[in-house]
Design a protein around this motif. Sequence first.
Motif, mmCIF file in Angstrom:
data_model
loop_
_atom_site.group_PDB
_atom_site.id
_atom_site.type_symbol
_atom_site.label_atom_id
_atom_site.label_comp_id
_atom_site.label_asym_id
_atom_site.label_seq_id
_atom_site.Cartn_x
_atom_site.Cartn_y
_atom_site.Cartn_z
ATOM 1 N N GLY A 296 0.831 -1.194 0.000
ATOM 2 C CA GLY A 296 0.000 0.000 0.000
ATOM 3 C C GLY A 296 0.866 1.244 0.000
ATOM 4 O O GLY A 296 2.050 1.200 0.359
ATOM 5 N N GLU A 297 0.297 2.364 -0.390
ATOM 6 C CA GLU A 297 1.061 3.601 -0.465
ATOM 7 C C GLU A 297 1.575 4.052 0.895
ATOM 8 O O GLU A 297 2.569 4.777 0.973
ATOM 9 N N ASP A 298 0.910 3.642 1.963
ATOM 10 C CA ASP A 298 1.312 4.063 3.304
ATOM 11 C C ASP A 298 2.186 3.030 4.011
ATOM 12 O O ASP A 298 2.515 3.191 5.189
ATOM 13 N N MET A 299 2.563 1.962 3.300
ATOM 14 C CA MET A 299 3.384 0.905 3.880
ATOM 15 C C MET A 299 4.565 0.600 2.967
ATOM 16 O O MET A 299 4.425 0.583 1.740
ATOM 17 N N LEU A 300 5.725 0.342 3.566
ATOM 18 C CA LEU A 300 6.917 -0.039 2.814
ATOM 19 C C LEU A 300 7.543 -1.247 3.485
ATOM 20 O O LEU A 300 7.833 -1.223 4.682
ATOM 21 N N THR A 301 7.744 -2.326 2.722
ATOM 22 C CA THR A 301 8.391 -3.524 3.248
ATOM 23 C C THR A 301 9.864 -3.493 2.872
ATOM 24 O O THR A 301 10.214 -3.232 1.723
ATOM 25 N N VAL A 302 10.735 -3.749 3.846
ATOM 26 C CA VAL A 302 12.178 -3.693 3.617
ATOM 27 C C VAL A 302 12.837 -4.961 4.141
ATOM 28 O O VAL A 302 12.257 -5.699 4.944
ATOM 29 N N ASP A 303 14.055 -5.169 3.671
ATOM 30 C CA ASP A 303 14.890 -6.248 4.214
ATOM 31 C C ASP A 303 15.838 -5.632 5.250
ATOM 32 O O ASP A 303 15.471 -4.702 5.937
ATOM 33 N N GLU A 304 17.057 -6.137 5.332
ATOM 34 C CA GLU A 304 17.978 -5.636 6.353
ATOM 35 C C GLU A 304 18.461 -4.224 6.020
ATOM 36 O O GLU A 304 18.994 -3.979 4.936
#
Length: 419
Positions: A296-304
């Motif tokens: 979603g535009e308000d969420m960002l998934t990241v790794d390390e």
Amino acid sequence: MRVAIMTAGSRGDVAPFTGLGHALARAGHEVTLVTHGCFESLAERAGLRFRPLPLDPRAELESARGRALHRSATGVGKMVRLVSMARDLAGRMTDDVVAAARAADVLLLSAPMVPLGHTVAEGLSLPSVGLHLQPLAPTREFVPPMLGVGSWGAAGNRMAGLGMNLAVEQVYAATVPAVRARLGLPRAGSAAAVRARERQDWPVFHGFSPRVVARPRDWRTGLEVAGYWWPYDGDTRLPSRVREFIDSGPAPVFVGLGSATVPDPVRLSAEIVRGLRGAGLRGVIQRGWGGLEASGEDMLTVDEIPHSLLFPHMAAVVHHAGAGTTAAGLRAGVPAVPVPIQFDERFWATRLVSLGVAPRALPLRRLTADTLAAALTRATGDTGYGERARALGARIRAEDGVTPVVAAVGRLEDRGAAR
């Protein structure tokens, strides 16, 4: 001086020693990080030599036996399962530990490595020093962190601490006798090994701030609280997509469970997203070993991503309250919502609440969208949490936990030269 830093466990049990190792290398020592092969890149980035130990801790946690840890609701129950699991694995590290020690002049041992590493050091006539990330020595002041929180009374707390130390020794109970025989040492039981280290005032440095856990008044000589050891972070800039997300709106909230695994990552991820949105907050979600995911535009998934780069830009951090992530949040000076899962995490979560930088601990079993939203609303809406976090962060950033360890190794080098 050839220094071997030996540690085992998850990323949080390894990363702090990269910064410490880098400082020792800058002081002129030849430093080798001895740990699981999956962490070789951490050593390389810090400019350290590396010697792998067998076992993949992530694979073990994701195995049927590792996931069974979630079936224990108490600290004691989880420790019983963990000790049983670790005993079956400990023997596979022995040859590599002995080989690494033969190539060293001094051994620096994290808590999980002490029973085996100290035995090897004794057998090879090498000096050794303990490096603990938790306050594990028995004390009347609190229950051992691995067993939970609260107090069992002064006598009960100390007895629990002694029992906890013996439980760690039991991990290597089937391994150490053969090592002692191999290195020409007399037989000695687990309790005798603990008593011997105490009689010798064996030195142990603790890598946490005395502002977070003050040195217990009844600790023996040789146990020192040095201050935090920060992971070596070679990166100086956030990835561009992360920077762009942060700059595109109000400060987001970090959510990550580090090296913890969870029974149902899809359901948990959905609860987290609903909780963030219920509090009117954007989120940076770290996948971690649990496999969290959000969109979603308000969420960002990241790794390390180094916490030292990311956390200062957050409105709050939601994390599993592992020792390393707890330290990173304190250093950044931002409020927290700790979500303890197992082992020492309830201990650190309670510390965050008592320091006034977290409104409450929210154990994973109790996390729902509603409970998370309520906790985040307090953490970000009550300015007191942010003010206290910023003040404490400034004090912690001014501490120097590395110098006492570097000085101790230097003294060992001087003694060796004198001999």
